[in-house]
Design an enzyme around this catalytic site. Sequence first.
Site: not given
Ligand code: BG6
Length: 509
Positions: A168, A197-198, A202, A236, A255, A260, A360
């Site tokens: 992404k 979309d990581h 999870k 975050e 973002d 997500h 953030k």
């Molecule tokens: C990413 C965003 O896709 O996901 C980042 O671009 C963000 O800005 C991150 O920090 C958060 O991922 P995770 O797995 O740490 O919650």
Amino acid sequence: MTLLANPLAQGIQEYRIADPCTIVIFGATGDLSARKLLPSLFNLARQRLFPPGTCVVGAALDDISEEEFKNRAADSIRQHSRTQPVDPGLLADFLSALHYQPVKFDESSGFESLKSKLDELDSRRQTGGNRIFYCAVPPQAFPLLVEQIGKTGLAEQGQAYRRIVFEKPFGTDLLTARELTATINRVFPEQSVFRIDHYLGKETVQNIAAFRFANVLFEPVWNNQYVDSLQITVAEELGVELRGGYYDHAGALRDIVQNHLLQVLALVTMEPPVSFDQGSVRDEKVKVLRSISPISGDAVAERTVRAQYSAGWVQGRKVPGYREEQFVSPDSTTETYVALKLGIDNWRWAGVPIFARTGKRMPKRITEVRIQFKRPPHLTFGMDSVREVEPNAIVLRIQPEEGISLGFAAKVPTAGIRLRSVNMDFLYTSSFLVDTPDAYERLILDCMVGDATLFTRADEVDAAWTLIDPIEEAWRSGSQPVVSYPSGSWGPTEAEQLLARDGGQWRRL
Ligand code: BG6
């Protein structure tokens, strides 16, 4: 005690074994490769999930030797592998399957050399010609990269498969996402396209579906008859770090919310899919994403909050404001925090407000979904007894301390009837005695076996942008200035007011 002798670990090793292939990582010398891709590939190999013959070819702009690439890869794996310490023998085995080819995306010569290298590896390592192209490069480079892959004939399929993975962001709005899909589909058919979309990799995100559809207890109350509201938080601790160049053009809405957050929301609210396969799950997610009412025009100011962090303290550390960060414009109006009030126009969810926030530089890193139920219809124990009792709630904790918590009322052990809220907790770490694999391990493996269930399809991406675009448009028109919140706080007061207008408040985390 071995893993298999332990009943709590049963089923955990039941992975599918893929056919051998070559994985080409474009952008192999970049940050994502170092922190996530190479360590995840190493951990797949360590768990013997790498079919024999499989190899990895790094491709990037850096004009370095294969030896130098292997040295850098070894350092990244030692530093970022989730399993520590890294076994030197396993690492050496993994490095022997690693190769490197310098490529400049605007020159065909590098791609020609890459093709020769891949052909040679196919026959030497018996990969059957299967290839995965992983695009870990800035999104502006996607179209050119796909074009070069097409021109060089790298994508021609025959008996073998050719798949392509995109990180992404996928587009910056509906129009660019559609254009990108069209460009890609000229070279790769949609079923060969894997958009990452990581969050979907999870374990706890996948567990949302398991919790809802593998139990009979919860689904009957998962609707507007019993649910009062939903709250989703993606908080975050980190700031923008060194990614200001990208982030200042993206902002939190693009973002996190576009991908997500909406993906988590879709899993929590979709109808039960017929089965957990790529067609059925993604069909249900698209349906529910399309049922979310878009926020546009005047409603944007009423139902969205847009904010940016100023200097402050996070976990005892003094941190600068967003505008002082590297690669960020000193008069930037990019949001690092978003809060939204959403609604879903369908039979199940009509009338249930959904409050979502992401930011953030929050006091801590936490991602969770709270399903807040209604109060009982009749106060059997009288008003006094229930004053201190919260209505039932289910909290799906995605990270950290992954688990599920169910809040309910219990009688305080005294002579009269007094009630108090208590929690029943399930914690992943104490119920399953294994390390949770990194999201990227799961996703790379799924791509190797050709299962796209946990990847986003073009129509899902479009549905998400359809919700984001009118908000961006209203913000850009200047109708709603960005407000600020101190780093280390839970966001601006405007976000509190967003809930207060409905008589609610954000869950204290
Ligand atoms: C990413 C965003 O896709 O996901 C980042 O671009 C963000 O800005 C991150 O920090 C958060 O991922 P995770 O797995 O740490 O919650």
